[in-house]
Design an enzyme around this catalytic site. Structure first.
Site, PDB file in Angstrom:
ATOM      1  N   ARG A  51       0.825  -1.229  -0.668  1.00 21.82           N
ATOM      2  CA  ARG A  51       0.271  -0.066   0.252  1.00 21.82           C
ATOM      3  C   ARG A  51       0.862   1.588  -0.007  1.00 21.82           C
ATOM      4  NH1 ARG A  51      -2.900   1.669   4.213  1.00 21.82           N
ATOM      5  NH2 ARG A  51      -2.906   0.176   5.343  1.00 21.82           N
ATOM      6  N   ASP A  60      -8.145  17.048 -17.421  1.00 24.78           N
ATOM      7  CA  ASP A  60      -8.018  15.802 -18.346  1.00 24.78           C
ATOM      8  C   ASP A  60      -7.606  15.227 -19.500  1.00 24.78           C
ATOM      9  OD1 ASP A  60      -8.342  12.921 -19.022  1.00 24.78           O
ATOM     10  OD2 ASP A  60     -10.594  12.991 -17.126  1.00 24.78           O
ATOM     11  N   TYR A  74     -15.647  13.523 -18.341  1.00 25.37           N
ATOM     12  CA  TYR A  74     -16.742  12.043 -18.105  1.00 25.37           C
ATOM     13  C   TYR A  74     -17.736  11.847 -17.167  1.00 25.37           C
ATOM     14  CZ  TYR A  74     -16.921   7.731 -16.556  1.00 25.37           C
ATOM     15  OH  TYR A  74     -17.029   6.396 -16.123  1.00 25.37           O
ATOM     16  N   LYS A 108      -7.723   3.915 -21.006  1.00 24.61           N
ATOM     17  CA  LYS A 108      -7.749   3.499 -22.091  1.00 24.61           C
ATOM     18  C   LYS A 108      -6.998   3.709 -22.628  1.00 24.61           C
ATOM     19  CE  LYS A 108     -11.674   4.828 -20.272  1.00 24.61           C
ATOM     20  NZ  LYS A 108     -12.300   5.068 -18.621  1.00 24.61           N
TER      21      LYS A 108
END
Length: 399
Positions: free
Chosen positions: A77, A196, A131, A221
């Site tokens: 982590r 973005d 988005y 993507k």
């Protein structure tokens, strides 16, 4: 050649490499010295340490500034060597000091909002469209944030003392609207601009060069590029990266090492894929613009592999008739995908807000892949339906 001179030679060798070269080699520069060719995958969740006092000191240091701990890994982590390779490579491609990877694009955006909220800066200024889930996260205030929606010209007037972030997406999802990033960054003043860059990728645009402090990707993507990995990443300066690492450690939105490996592999072909798909997308945008069955085509000046278009007929019928093209959410894969934003990716956005941002009910969004462009056009031509029927409908509408 001694170690010092070897290091100096490496610095010169990597100082001004082209993007295509960085895509292949960034994050892998140490492999040959280790006798390796392909990057290793480290799946360990924890690591042995016999110096508990030293371990405590390293954890305290991380808690202070969020910097990657020196020495061997501590716990999954806190960080992972395979994921770190991807982060190093993406930062190189975006031209930033650092990058921090997350389990998804939304986890990455959430970490940014939490990092600003922790400083009491809960207000966000944003430009639509974004988005759909990004829009919803801001509008619903799920993380305690408050949003002011504006157009690019209104950003400066929308800023408040508690504004912690300005967010834009260019080209935007799904209309492919573009903003002048340099002008927007100027309007932000001292407030960090988050851009973005999922649609453009660093192949077509590097927002940090235009003043954005934070560059967000849904790495699911184009960075992954094959529809088989879920991830997000923020490229930024090291100071902000430290804040994001602390948020990631506390919330657990870590990227799995196998995903980090797949993303690093995806980056190596990113320039080739984006340029090839963009050439096909531009060709298809031109054919669609000349087709009487299509009311309007959206294609960015920047280029890219995304095309959006509005049809005169029923967009749902077009979706139902594709054969080669896959009707599915997401984008950026090697195969071509099409979807109806008003029904899927932007369904969660209020209908009036959605339409006000240019997302009409007849809009279709297509992510162009690597298939032959004539095969794709043949499929689109069939899916759009009979030309004569469309012409008759148009004449009746004029009457």
């Amino acid at each position: 050649m001694d170690t010092a001179s070897t290091g100096a030679y490496d610095d010169v060798r990597t100082a001004s490499r082209a993007l295509a070269t960085e895509a292949v080699h960034a994050g892998r520069d140490d492999l040959a010295r280790q006798g390796l060719h392909a990057p290793p995958i480290d799946l360990s969740t924890t690591y042995p340490s016999y110096d508990s006092r030293g371990e405590a000191a390293r954890i305290d240091a991380f808690a202070t500034d969020g910097a990657d701990p020196d020495g061997p890994p501590i716990y999954g982590r806190l960080g992972n060597p395979t994921v770190a390779r991807f982060e190093t490579a993406l930062a190189k491609l975006e031209g930033t000091e650092s990058a921090v990877a997350f389990a998804s694009g939304m986890a990455a955006l959430s970490a940014v909002l939490l990092a600003r909220s922790a400083l009491g800066l809960r207000h966000v200024v944003a430009v639509r469209p974004l988005y759909g889930c990004s829009d919803h996260l801001l509008t619903a205030g799920l993380l305690g944030s408050e949003v002011t929606w504006t157009d690019p010209a209104g950003i400066a007037d929308a800023l408040r003392p508690d504004t912690g972030l300005v967010m834009v997406e260019s080209p935007a999802n799904p209309t492919l609207a573009e903003v002048d990033l340099r002008a927007v960054a100027h309007s932000c003043g001292q407030v960090p601009l988050l851009a973005d860059n999922t649609f453009a990728t660093p192949v077509l645009q590097r927002p940090a060069e235009h003043g954005a402090r934070l560059v967000l990707h849904s790495a699911t993507k184009y960075l992954g590029g094959h529809g088989d990995v879920l991830a997000g990443v923020v490229a930024c300066d090291e100071e902000f990266a430290g804040q994001l690492r602390k948020i990631r450690f506390a919330t657990g939105g870590v990227l799995h090492p196998l995903a980090g490996y797949l993303l690093l592999r995806g980056l190596s072909t990113l320039p080739v894929r984006v340029r090839a798909a963009s050439a096909s997308a531009a060709e298809l945008a031109g054919r669609l613009a000349a087709d009487p069955r299509v009311a309007r085509v959206h294609y960015p000046r920047l280029g890219g592999a995304m095309v959006a278009f509005e049809v005169h007929g029923d967009p749902h019928e077009v979706i139902s008739r594709v054969g080669l093209i896959t009707p599915a959410v997401s984008l950026g894969s090697v195969d071509t995908l099409i979807q109806h934003p008003a029904s899927i990716s932007h369904r969660i956005v209020d209908a009036d807000d959605r339409r006000g941002a240019g997302v009409s009910d007849r809009l279709l969004r297509m992510s162009v892949g690597l298939e032959d462009v004539d095969d794709l056009w043949a499929d689109l031509d069939h899916a759009l339906g009979e030309r004569n029927r469309t012409l008759v409908s148009l004449r009746e509408a004029v009457r």
